[in-house]
Each structure stands twice: as C-alpha cells, then as structure tokens.
Scaffold this active site. Structure first.
Site, PDB file in Angstrom:
ATOM      1  N   VAL A 184       2.507   2.587   6.227  1.00  0.00           N
ATOM      2  CA  VAL A 184       1.947   3.781   5.573  1.00  0.00           C
ATOM      3  C   VAL A 184       0.501   3.920   6.043  1.00  0.00           C
ATOM      4  CG1 VAL A 184       1.398   4.937   3.413  1.00  0.00           C
ATOM      5  CG2 VAL A 184       3.436   3.474   3.553  1.00  0.00           C
ATOM      6  N   HIS A 238      -2.551  -4.990  -0.207  1.00  0.00           N
ATOM      7  CA  HIS A 238      -1.507  -5.549  -1.069  1.00  0.00           C
ATOM      8  C   HIS A 238      -2.137  -6.666  -1.900  1.00  0.00           C
ATOM      9  CE1 HIS A 238       2.027  -3.973   1.354  1.00  0.00           C
ATOM     10  NE2 HIS A 238       1.057  -3.879   2.249  1.00  0.00           N
ATOM     11  N   ASN A 283      -2.502  -4.473   6.404  1.00  0.00           N
ATOM     12  CA  ASN A 283      -1.921  -4.347   7.730  1.00  0.00           C
ATOM     13  C   ASN A 283      -2.587  -3.191   8.448  1.00  0.00           C
ATOM     14  OD1 ASN A 283       0.025  -6.435   7.311  1.00  0.00           O
ATOM     15  ND2 ASN A 283       1.246  -5.003   6.098  1.00  0.00           N
ATOM     16  N   ASP A 337       3.804  -1.766  -6.095  1.00  0.00           N
ATOM     17  CA  ASP A 337       4.591  -1.517  -4.888  1.00  0.00           C
ATOM     18  C   ASP A 337       6.031  -1.207  -5.311  1.00  0.00           C
ATOM     19  OD1 ASP A 337       4.216  -2.487  -1.635  1.00  0.00           O
ATOM     20  OD2 ASP A 337       6.244  -2.116  -2.399  1.00  0.00           O
ATOM     21  N   ILE A 338       6.629  -0.233  -4.653  1.00  0.00           N
ATOM     22  CA  ILE A 338       7.987   0.191  -5.008  1.00  0.00           C
ATOM     23  C   ILE A 338       9.020  -0.895  -4.678  1.00  0.00           C
ATOM     24  CG2 ILE A 338       8.715   1.320  -2.840  1.00  0.00           C
ATOM     25  CD1 ILE A 338       9.504   3.755  -4.611  1.00  0.00           C
ATOM     26  N   HIS A 355      -4.558   0.517   2.600  1.00  0.00           N
ATOM     27  CA  HIS A 355      -4.163  -0.117   1.340  1.00  0.00           C
ATOM     28  C   HIS A 355      -4.260  -1.624   1.470  1.00  0.00           C
ATOM     29  CE1 HIS A 355      -0.586   0.577   3.829  1.00  0.00           C
ATOM     30  NE2 HIS A 355      -0.091  -0.555   3.350  1.00  0.00           N
TER      31      HIS A 355
END
Ligand code: 5GP
Length: 123
Positions: free
Chosen positions: A99, A105, A90, A32-33, A103
């Site tokens: 986004v 996390h 989410n 993750d950025i 995905h």
C-alpha cells in the site's frame, strides 16, 4: 507520484471504514485487516506521503515528531512495552510495500520470531 486511490487514502477520506483506535490532526492508527499477531496496528500519517523516505524528506518536523510520539503512546496503551513489540515499515519493491501510503506496522502480543523468514542471505 502519490496515488490518491490507494486504500489508506480512501480510509483517510472515510470512503472505506477502518477499525480505528487513535486519531489526531497528524496521525490515524487502526487495526490491520489481516493481523499477523494479537496486536497488529497500522499507523499512518495524514497527508500524501508515499513511504518512509517521502515522509522523512517532505513532512514538517512537527508532523514527524507527533506521528512517532503517537506510535509510542499506542504501544503504551496496548500494554506491549514490557513484553516487547516490533515496528516495521516496508519501502518499495524489495521491501514489498503493498500500500503506497506510508505506514508503520505495530506488532506485539506474542513472541514474534525471527525478523525475516526463509533462507539466510549468503554473499
Ligand atoms: P505493506 O505490505 O504495504 O507493508 O502493508 C499493508 C498492510 O495493509 C497489510 O498488512 C494489509 O493486511 C493491510 N491492509 C490492506 N488493505 C487494508 C484495508 O482495507 N484495511 C486495513 N485495515 N488494512 C488493510
């Protein structure tokens, strides 16, 4: 509708870089950025899946199985199985998904605290 211009679609097309740690025909996993923990990875399925719902309802069974097995493998490689970790996905507005490409996390490497911050929910 799936938005082809979401940031993870661009990462999958290699139009923008990511710090990749795993890739196969079904799955890409990268850092993750804006990490929220010492280990904060994002696992995304290849293909056009908007959210968990979309993925489970529309992806072939082998894709779903392979994707989740890859996530398990990475928790092993990251050595967070014994200490513990958290998976979060989410979905939609109340889930505050930002986004719109499905995905998960993968979070770990420290005591993560309560799952939801803020006031307790009262009926
Ligand atoms: P969401 O809020 O949708 O569950 O999570 C989106 C996540 O994507 C956030 O944790 C955010 O930091 C991460 N993110 C957003 N843009 C980028 C990007 O360009 N590269 C990477 N590696 N992560 C990103």
């Amino acid at each position: 509708m799936y938005d082809e211009n979401n940031i993870f679609a661009k990462i999958l097309r290699s139009e923008i870089p990511c710090n990749k740690i795993y890739e196969d025909n079904y799955t890409l996993i990268f850092h993750d950025i804006k990490p929220s923990a010492p280990v904060h990875l994002l696992a995304i399925p290849k293909g056009k899946f908007k959210s968990f719902n979309d993925f489970i309802l529309n992806a072939p069974q082998e894709h779903i199985t392979s994707y989740f097995k890859s996530i398990q493998n990475i928790t092993n490689n990251q050595k967070i199985v014994d200490s513990g970790y958290r998976l979060i996905t989410n979905h939609g507005n109340h889930g505050m998904q930002t986004v719109e490409h499905f995905h998960v996390h993968i979070l770990g490497g420290k005591l993560l605290g309560p799952i939801i911050s803020g006031d307790k929910f009262h009926t």
